[in-house]
Design a protein around this motif. Structure first.
Motif, PDB file in Angstrom:
ATOM      1  N   THR A  50     -15.468  -0.111   5.084  1.00 54.95           N
ATOM      2  CA  THR A  50     -15.615  -1.443   4.489  1.00 54.95           C
ATOM      3  C   THR A  50     -14.840  -1.548   3.175  1.00 54.95           C
ATOM      4  OG1 THR A  50     -17.645  -0.824   3.338  1.00 54.95           O
ATOM      5  CG2 THR A  50     -17.886  -1.803   5.541  1.00 54.95           C
ATOM      6  N   LEU A  53     -11.575  -3.553   2.598  1.00 54.59           N
ATOM      7  CA  LEU A  53     -11.549  -4.988   2.297  1.00 54.59           C
ATOM      8  C   LEU A  53     -10.944  -5.265   0.924  1.00 54.59           C
ATOM      9  CD1 LEU A  53     -15.014  -6.076   3.714  1.00 54.59           C
ATOM     10  CD2 LEU A  53     -12.755  -6.594   4.656  1.00 54.59           C
ATOM     11  N   ALA A  56      -7.683  -7.132   0.577  1.00 51.50           N
ATOM     12  CA  ALA A  56      -7.599  -8.584   0.722  1.00 51.50           C
ATOM     13  C   ALA A  56      -7.132  -9.219  -0.590  1.00 51.50           C
ATOM     14  CB  ALA A  56      -8.954  -9.160   1.129  1.00 51.50           C
ATOM     15  N   PHE A  57      -7.304  -8.499  -1.690  1.00 52.70           N
ATOM     16  CA  PHE A  57      -6.901  -8.994  -3.000  1.00 52.70           C
ATOM     17  C   PHE A  57      -5.509  -8.450  -3.340  1.00 52.70           C
ATOM     18  CE2 PHE A  57     -11.497  -8.787  -2.883  1.00 52.70           C
ATOM     19  CZ  PHE A  57     -11.829 -10.100  -3.247  1.00 52.70           C
ATOM     20  N   ARG A  61      -3.227  -4.213  -3.706  1.00 56.21           N
ATOM     21  CA  ARG A  61      -2.287  -3.728  -2.693  1.00 56.21           C
ATOM     22  C   ARG A  61      -1.275  -2.744  -3.266  1.00 56.21           C
ATOM     23  NH1 ARG A  61      -1.567  -9.674  -0.263  1.00 56.21           N
ATOM     24  NH2 ARG A  61      -3.684  -9.852   0.545  1.00 56.21           N
ATOM     25  N   SER A 131      -7.077   1.861  -5.604  1.00 58.55           N
ATOM     26  CA  SER A 131      -6.745   1.770  -4.180  1.00 58.55           C
ATOM     27  C   SER A 131      -6.217   3.097  -3.653  1.00 58.55           C
ATOM     28  CB  SER A 131      -5.673   0.692  -3.951  1.00 58.55           C
ATOM     29  OG  SER A 131      -6.146  -0.567  -4.332  1.00 58.55           O
TER      30      SER A 131
END
Length: 169
Positions: A50, A53, A56-57, A61, A131
């Motif tokens: 999860t 997700l 998504a922002f 990335r 990330s």
């Protein structure tokens, strides 16, 4: 939201990493006192998915090549975890045997992670660093848990066939 300096964000992220690492060590030590199951082995990587997700922002990335490298480093870091994870049968239940090296392995991985964290933050933003380290952590967890699950299935099947042959004799 108040604006934080990069130094403050770096300190906060380091503190969070250390707290979570210590929690993982604590949880793993207590988990060794209870029998394991296929579900207990497979739920952590499934639950961790999860976290993807976050991508998504846009500010989270990273380039695909960075993600692949982070995942591969995670796989490399999973080798000591795989090597230090053993199973044993006690009173018909399967337990993960506590290895004295396990805590040392996790602490060394934490130190490596913190050292790399500072280095990487000089090339990408703090959210992107998060990330990268999420992907690295997933790269550590996934192969470790998949191999642990395979060993668990083999261990249970061997133990069941051994028990059947002893009972049938």
């Amino acid at each position: 939201m108040p604006a934080f300096s990069n130094a403050t964000l770096q300190l906060l992220s380091t503190l969070v990493i250390v707290i979570f690492a210590l929690m993982v060590i604590f949880v793993r030590l207590h988990a060794a006192k209870k029998p394991t199951s296929a579900r207990k082995i497979l739920i952590p990587p499934l639950g961790m998915t999860t976290g993807f997700l976050m991508f998504a922002f846009p500010f989270m990335r990273i380039p695909l090549t960075y993600a692949i490298i982070a995942f591969l480093f995670g796989c490399l870091f999973s080798i000591p975890l795989i090597a230090s994870s053993k199973m044993e049968r006690i009173d018909g239940q399967v337990y993960l045997r506590r290895s004295p090296a396990f805590i040392i392995v996790l602490l060394v991985l934490l130190i490596l992670r913190l050292a790399l964290h500072t280095y990487i933050e000089s090339y990408v933003t703090i959210p992107q660093t998060g990330s990268l380290f999420f992907i690295l952590a997933f790269g550590m967890l996934l192969p470790w848990r998949v191999l642990m699950y395979q060993r668990y299935r083999k261990f249970v099947n061997q133990s069941d066939s051994t028990l059947r042959s002893v009972t049938e004799s």
